[in-house]
Scaffold this motif. Sequence first.
Motif, mmCIF file in Angstrom:
data_model
loop_
_atom_site.group_PDB
_atom_site.id
_atom_site.type_symbol
_atom_site.label_atom_id
_atom_site.label_comp_id
_atom_site.label_asym_id
_atom_site.label_seq_id
_atom_site.Cartn_x
_atom_site.Cartn_y
_atom_site.Cartn_z
ATOM 1 N N MET A 1 3.951 12.117 7.433
ATOM 2 C CA MET A 1 2.744 11.523 6.885
ATOM 3 C C MET A 1 3.098 10.323 6.001
ATOM 4 N N CYS A 2 4.062 10.495 5.138
ATOM 5 C CA CYS A 2 4.472 9.430 4.229
ATOM 6 C C CYS A 2 5.062 8.248 5.008
ATOM 7 N N LEU A 3 5.814 8.542 6.073
ATOM 8 C CA LEU A 3 6.420 7.501 6.892
ATOM 9 C C LEU A 3 5.342 6.661 7.585
ATOM 10 N N ARG A 4 4.283 7.305 8.065
ATOM 11 C CA ARG A 4 3.186 6.577 8.717
ATOM 12 C C ARG A 4 2.479 5.650 7.729
ATOM 13 N N LYS A 5 2.312 6.116 6.506
ATOM 14 C CA LYS A 5 1.673 5.308 5.488
ATOM 15 C C LYS A 5 2.504 4.067 5.184
ATOM 16 N N LYS A 6 3.826 4.248 5.106
ATOM 17 C CA LYS A 6 4.724 3.127 4.847
ATOM 18 C C LYS A 6 4.692 2.127 6.003
ATOM 19 N N GLU A 7 4.669 2.638 7.250
ATOM 20 C CA GLU A 7 4.594 1.758 8.417
ATOM 21 C C GLU A 7 3.288 0.975 8.424
ATOM 22 N N SER A 8 2.184 1.650 8.085
ATOM 23 C CA SER A 8 0.882 0.996 8.041
ATOM 24 C C SER A 8 0.859 -0.083 6.953
ATOM 25 N N THR A 9 1.418 0.218 5.799
ATOM 26 C CA THR A 9 1.493 -0.743 4.705
ATOM 27 C C THR A 9 2.358 -1.929 5.097
ATOM 28 N N LEU A 10 3.467 -1.666 5.753
ATOM 29 C CA LEU A 10 4.357 -2.729 6.204
ATOM 30 C C LEU A 10 3.657 -3.620 7.230
ATOM 31 N N ARG A 11 2.926 -3.016 8.172
ATOM 32 C CA ARG A 11 2.178 -3.800 9.160
ATOM 33 C C ARG A 11 1.130 -4.680 8.483
ATOM 34 N N GLN A 12 0.440 -4.134 7.479
ATOM 35 C CA GLN A 12 -0.554 -4.909 6.748
ATOM 36 C C GLN A 12 0.106 -6.078 6.004
ATOM 37 N N PHE A 13 1.255 -5.819 5.412
ATOM 38 C CA PHE A 13 1.979 -6.867 4.702
ATOM 39 C C PHE A 13 2.398 -7.980 5.663
ATOM 40 N N LYS A 15 1.033 -8.723 8.525
ATOM 41 C CA LYS A 15 -0.174 -9.412 8.985
ATOM 42 C C LYS A 15 -0.645 -10.424 7.934
ATOM 43 N N ILE A 16 -0.651 -10.028 6.677
ATOM 44 C CA ILE A 16 -1.045 -10.927 5.591
ATOM 45 C C ILE A 16 -0.077 -12.105 5.513
ATOM 46 N N LYS A 17 1.218 -11.827 5.598
ATOM 47 C CA LYS A 17 2.241 -12.875 5.547
ATOM 48 C C LYS A 17 2.051 -13.865 6.694
ATOM 49 N N ASN A 18 1.799 -13.359 7.881
ATOM 50 C CA ASN A 18 1.578 -14.234 9.038
ATOM 51 C C ASN A 18 0.323 -15.086 8.870
ATOM 52 N N ASN A 19 -0.736 -14.490 8.344
ATOM 53 C CA ASN A 19 -1.971 -15.245 8.116
ATOM 54 C C ASN A 19 -1.768 -16.338 7.069
ATOM 55 N N VAL A 20 -1.039 -16.018 6.002
ATOM 56 C CA VAL A 20 -0.754 -17.016 4.969
ATOM 57 C C VAL A 20 0.090 -18.140 5.556
ATOM 58 N N SER A 21 1.091 -17.792 6.353
ATOM 59 C CA SER A 21 1.937 -18.807 7.000
ATOM 60 C C SER A 21 1.116 -19.703 7.913
#
Length: 169
Positions: A1-13, A15-21
């Motif tokens: 469960m914790c690993l999935r949350k970290k993966e989801s957070t990483l994907r969101q990060f 995505k945000i980084k790509n949008n900012v770029s």
Amino acid sequence: MCLRKKESTLRQFVKIKNNVSLLFRKYSQFIKFGLVGFSNTLISYVTYALLVYLDVYYQIANIVAFTISSLSGFVLNRSWVFDGKNGHIVKQLLKYYLVYGSSLILSLVLTYIWIELVGVNKYLPPIINLIITVPYNYLLNKVWAFRMHKGTANVVPDGEFLDAGNANT
């Protein structure tokens, strides 16, 4: 469960980084203009405030502050923002100062209106005037003072290079 949350957070990060770029690449010229403008505004405002504090007439303070900050603005806009190093420097300098001279006149008129007619504190007009003078200066510098001519490379907002002779920008 914790690993999935970290993966989801990483994907969101990511995505945000790509949008900012993507946004930075698309609007890099305007962002650079804003950064140069911010540094020039800081130089100009500190000069203006210091001179007003020293009892220099506010319009003279405005002119002196403009003069001091505009030369660094020319150098940075020419070399970094609009990549106008290949253009004729004297023509660019004359056009740049025509743009900024007209902007100074606009600023002087607006400053007079704010202080003498509206009653705004004399330290605020240079800040209020930015709402009008920043877009005015950007557009005139982009389309006239540092405009690339036929046969020279130019960069379009999305970062792609194209022949200025075929550019529709």
